[in-house]
Design an enzyme around this catalytic site. Structure first.
Site, PDB file in Angstrom:
ATOM      1  CG  LEU A   1       2.196  -2.710   6.242  1.00  0.00           C
ATOM      2  CD1 LEU A   1       2.052  -3.844   7.757  1.00  0.00           C
ATOM      3  CD2 LEU A   1       1.486  -3.222   5.794  1.00  0.00           C
TER       4      LEU A   1
ATOM      5  CG  ASP B   1      -1.958  -1.439   1.004  1.00  0.00           C
ATOM      6  OD1 ASP B   1      -2.336  -1.523   0.167  1.00  0.00           O
ATOM      7  OD2 ASP B   1      -2.084  -1.493   2.482  1.00  0.00           O
TER       8      ASP B   1
ATOM      9  CE1 TYR C   1       3.965  -7.098   5.106  1.00  0.00           C
ATOM     10  CE2 TYR C   1       3.197  -8.994   5.201  1.00  0.00           C
ATOM     11  CZ  TYR C   1       3.651  -8.397   3.866  1.00  0.00           C
ATOM     12  OH  TYR C   1       3.144  -7.933   3.241  1.00  0.00           O
TER      13      TYR C   1
ATOM     14  CE1 TYR D   1      -5.232  -7.317   0.406  1.00  0.00           C
ATOM     15  CE2 TYR D   1      -5.584  -9.271   0.668  1.00  0.00           C
ATOM     16  CZ  TYR D   1      -5.479  -8.556   0.163  1.00  0.00           C
ATOM     17  OH  TYR D   1      -5.657  -8.389  -1.504  1.00  0.00           O
TER      18      TYR D   1
END
Length: 312
Positions: free
Chosen positions: A198, A46, A74, A177
């Site tokens: 993120l 994103d 992540y 996700y």
């Protein structure tokens, strides 16, 4: 510089995507700097997100789907007490709730989100419905029914909570996700939550220390203007080999005639202890990767996916 003729570039670049731009925007910037004819990225990030965005140039793209199947790690920071339209700070706040939690409740909620779990992909995602990305429907205020997906959360670690923020690292399977996971966490805690930071740290076996920034590429370009050195030679040296996405597969080596026949798509006789497995095929004469093959039980090496002969 940007009017150079497009080049045949082959290899993998581990880009450190900056915040505030789309994955495709980052790709186009890098593709332009390399003056590359063909390039594509693996694993959309994103605009809010930063970190590892593998970019495959040329023939490397033939093997990119192996990276798509890989695990990822992540670093996440979420804000508690607020639910947004996009599950991250780019959206608008649609609900606020008081934060009534403790460390036990946090650990319990995260434990429920570890292992094989079900997720419903967010509307603000690149998944397509009737050929149109979901985020385009979302921008029109439409809500499309999405199928439940199963993903594997291997581990959630380095958990730290302070006031209305919670920070952790997540090691997960493809298709996860993180925004959805954070939103689900917020619901389990009864206060709502959304992602404010993120960063993708790892993908497959690649490490965070291997990342290259767009600003570094521009720095090399400025250096070329001030000094007499070959910019393309310098940045091409940043690329990993074409077979980097399949580096987990064993190597086999072929003699010149075998290599020639293999590159023509012909099955070759090959004696090996490896059976019924994909292998990386290397030409002995120049030590170059020429494609993937499969060794069957009859000691035959069958071409599976070949590198173009024009670059070997």
């Amino acid at each position: 510089m940007f009017f150079h003729k497009k080049r045949d570039v082959h290899g993998l670049l581990l880009l450190d995507k900056p915040q505030g731009i789309s994955s495709n925007n980052a790709l186009q910037k890098v593709k332009m700097l390399f003056s590359a004819k063909k390039a594509g990225y693996i694993g959309t990030l994103d605009p809010l997100a930063t970190g590892m965005l593998p970019i495959c140039f040329g023939e490397c793209s033939k093997f990119s789907h192996y990276l798509m199947e890989s695990n990822k790690k992540y670093h996440v920071i979420a804000k508690l007490g607020e639910k947004t339209s996009t599950s991250d700070s780019d959206g608008i706040i649609i609900k606020k709730r008081p934060i009534l939690i403790n460390s036990f409740k946090i650990k319990s909620a995260l434990k429920e989100l570890t292992g094989l779990i079900e997720q419903i992909p967010p509307m603000y995602s690149a998944i397509k419905h009737n050929g149109v990305p979901l985020y385009k429907y979302a921008r029109q205020g439409l809500n499309i029914k999405r199928s439940i997906r199963k993903v594997l959360i291997h581990d959630i670690s380095s958990i730290h909570q302070e006031k209305n923020l919670i920070e952790f690292k997540i090691f997960c399977s493809k298709g996860t996700y993180v925004r959805t996971l954070v939103e689900d966490l917020g619901e389990k805690l009864g206060c709502g939550a959304h992602v404010i930071f993120l960063r993708r740290l790892e993908m497959a076996s690649y490490l965070h220390s291997q990342l290259v920034t767009i600003s570094y590429l521009h720095k090399l370009l400025r250096k070329e203007k001030n000094n007499n050195f070959n910019f393309f030679e310098k940045i091409d040296n940043l690329l990993m080999p074409i077979d980097s996405p399949v580096s987990f597969l064993p190597k086999v080596y072929l003699f010149p005639q075998q290599s020639y026949n293999f590159q023509l798509g012909q099955t070759v006789i090959f004696f090996s202890d490896i059976k019924n497995s994909l292998v990386r095929v290397i030409a002995l004469e120049n030590n170059k990767f020429i494609g993937l093959g499969r060794i069957n039980t009859e000691e035959l090496l069958i071409p599976y996916r070949l590198v173009s002969r024009s670059i070997n």
